[in-house]
Design a protein around this motif. Structure first.
Motif, PDB file in Angstrom:
ATOM      1  N   GLY A  30       0.815  -1.212   0.000  1.00  0.00           N
ATOM      2  CA  GLY A  30       0.000   0.000   0.000  1.00  0.00           C
ATOM      3  C   GLY A  30       0.844   1.255   0.000  1.00  0.00           C
ATOM      4  N   GLY A  31       1.937   1.250   0.784  1.00  0.00           N
ATOM      5  CA  GLY A  31       2.814   2.410   0.807  1.00  0.00           C
ATOM      6  C   GLY A  31       3.509   2.643  -0.512  1.00  0.00           C
ATOM      7  N   ILE A 209      -1.601   7.712   3.886  1.00  0.00           N
ATOM      8  CA  ILE A 209      -0.832   8.246   5.010  1.00  0.00           C
ATOM      9  C   ILE A 209       0.665   7.919   4.919  1.00  0.00           C
ATOM     10  CG2 ILE A 209      -0.507   8.164   7.504  1.00  0.00           C
ATOM     11  CD1 ILE A 209      -3.470   7.947   7.866  1.00  0.00           C
ATOM     12  N   PRO A 210       1.071   6.656   4.654  1.00  0.00           N
ATOM     13  CA  PRO A 210       2.521   6.398   4.552  1.00  0.00           C
ATOM     14  C   PRO A 210       3.189   7.218   3.463  1.00  0.00           C
ATOM     15  CG  PRO A 210       1.314   4.334   4.783  1.00  0.00           C
ATOM     16  CD  PRO A 210       0.291   5.402   4.543  1.00  0.00           C
ATOM     17  N   ILE A 231       7.475   2.706   5.792  1.00  0.00           N
ATOM     18  CA  ILE A 231       6.521   3.261   6.763  1.00  0.00           C
ATOM     19  C   ILE A 231       5.227   2.459   6.759  1.00  0.00           C
ATOM     20  CG2 ILE A 231       5.079   5.264   7.305  1.00  0.00           C
ATOM     21  CD1 ILE A 231       7.348   7.028   6.327  1.00  0.00           C
ATOM     22  N   GLY A 232       4.739   2.108   5.573  1.00  0.00           N
ATOM     23  CA  GLY A 232       3.506   1.332   5.484  1.00  0.00           C
ATOM     24  C   GLY A 232       3.625  -0.015   6.172  1.00  0.00           C
ATOM     25  N   ILE A 256      -4.130   4.302  13.215  1.00  0.00           N
ATOM     26  CA  ILE A 256      -3.730   5.227  14.282  1.00  0.00           C
ATOM     27  C   ILE A 256      -2.201   5.310  14.365  1.00  0.00           C
ATOM     28  CG2 ILE A 256      -3.678   5.538  16.783  1.00  0.00           C
ATOM     29  CD1 ILE A 256      -6.552   4.463  16.846  1.00  0.00           C
ATOM     30  N   VAL A 257      -1.531   4.161  14.271  1.00  0.00           N
ATOM     31  CA  VAL A 257      -0.062   4.169  14.281  1.00  0.00           C
ATOM     32  C   VAL A 257       0.467   4.916  13.057  1.00  0.00           C
ATOM     33  CG1 VAL A 257       1.998   2.722  14.146  1.00  0.00           C
ATOM     34  CG2 VAL A 257       0.118   2.068  15.643  1.00  0.00           C
ATOM     35  N   GLN A 258      -0.161   4.722  11.895  1.00  0.00           N
ATOM     36  CA  GLN A 258       0.248   5.460  10.704  1.00  0.00           C
ATOM     37  C   GLN A 258       0.092   6.964  10.910  1.00  0.00           C
ATOM     38  OE1 GLN A 258      -2.116   3.803   7.539  1.00  0.00           O
ATOM     39  NE2 GLN A 258      -0.596   2.242   7.049  1.00  0.00           N
TER      40      GLN A 258
END
Length: 281
Positions: A30-31, A209-210, A231-232, A256-258
């Motif tokens: 996804g990232g 987000i990532p 990051i993802g 939430i962590v992302q």
């Protein structure tokens, strides 16, 4: 000592091990694709596809088929249809996507109201249930990740040109339209596969987000791509571990962590900017 014992117990569970592997693979995938999607302003496309995917899941349930198997061809057809509508319609892309996913969501709710034999819960569809991932799902995600990386590496020059300037890519002999369609289809399949991890409501954040966090701290395109994937995948693993230790829903924990990762990247970006101004002063 109690916390370490609890951590070891959580890690030792086979379903958690599968979930961690699935989260790492899905988050990295996804990232990686999200890094291109953000630059090409396709963030809302992943959101629209995620919401519309609920219709594909509903059709699979009504037909008595595996929802995942129905969802992938549905996502591909949806991506082709949206791409055709964007090209033929004079409407703004965001308005058109809003119409499509709102209508699909309405049909999905109607279809789900007719379902009486589905054993799963609506919460699993909306927010994901990666703890229920199987080895077959992991194999599918791994193959998809290898295929995505191979495609992007082979066509990296074309992808960069199409991302930065589609008209310039055409001047260099790059078939920007074909690469755009291929990327949209790849993104659609990734979204369809990732829905089991984070659900239809959170899939857009899983992709966007990532990439946004990586863009804040990256100064080179290659670093941006790699860091988006790292990051993802990293945030997915941390979110799943937090979910297992706190007994909270896995999909929301990952997002939430992302988000906290994004805030950290934002802080680093602001610190660099202030440091640069101080040096110039």
């Amino acid at each position: 000592m109690m916390e370490m014992s609890q951590f070891a117990t959580v890690i030792g569970q086979p379903f958690m091990q599968r979930a961690l592997i699935g989260g790492l693979l899905t988050g990295s995938l996804g990232g990686l694709l999200g890094s291109f999607a953000v630059l090409r302003q396709l963030s809302f496309f992943s959101d629209a596809l995620g919401h519309s995917a609920l219709l594909g899941i509903s059709l699979g349930i009504l037909l008595g088929l595996n929802p995942t198997l129905v969802l992938i061809p549905f996502a591909v057809l949806f991506a082709l249809l949206v791409n055709l509508l964007v090209q033929r319609s004079q409407l703004p892309t965001d308005a058109l996507l809003n119409i499509v996913y709102s209508t699909s969501l309405a049909f999905a709710v109607v279809a789900l109201s007719l379902v009486t034999t589905y054993k799963g819960g609506i919460q699993q569809l909306l927010f994901g249930d990666i703890l229920g991932i199987s080895w077959l799902d992991l194999a599918l995600i791994a193959v998809l990740l290898v295929a995505a990386v191979a495609y992007l590496l082979v066509s990296l020059r074309a992808q960069v040109l199409v991302t930065l300037h589609a008209d310039l890519a055409g001047a260099f002999g790059v078939g920007s339209q074909w690469h755009r369609i291929a990327f949209i289809l790849l993104l659609a399949v990734v979204v369809a596969v990732s829905i089991k991890a984070v659900g239809v409501l959170l899939i857009s954040a899983f992709v966007v987000i990532p990439a946004c966090a990586s863009r804040l701290v990256s100064r080179r395109f290659g670093t941006y791509l790699v860091l988006s994937s790292v990051i993802g995948g990293g945030c997915a693993v941390l979110g799943l571990l937090g979910s297992g230790l706190t007994n909270l829903p896995s999909g929301p924990c990952v997002v939430i962590v992302q988000f906290f990762g994004f805030l950290l990247a934002l802080g680093v970006s602001l610190w660099r900017r202030e440091r640069g101004r101080a040096v110039l002063a």
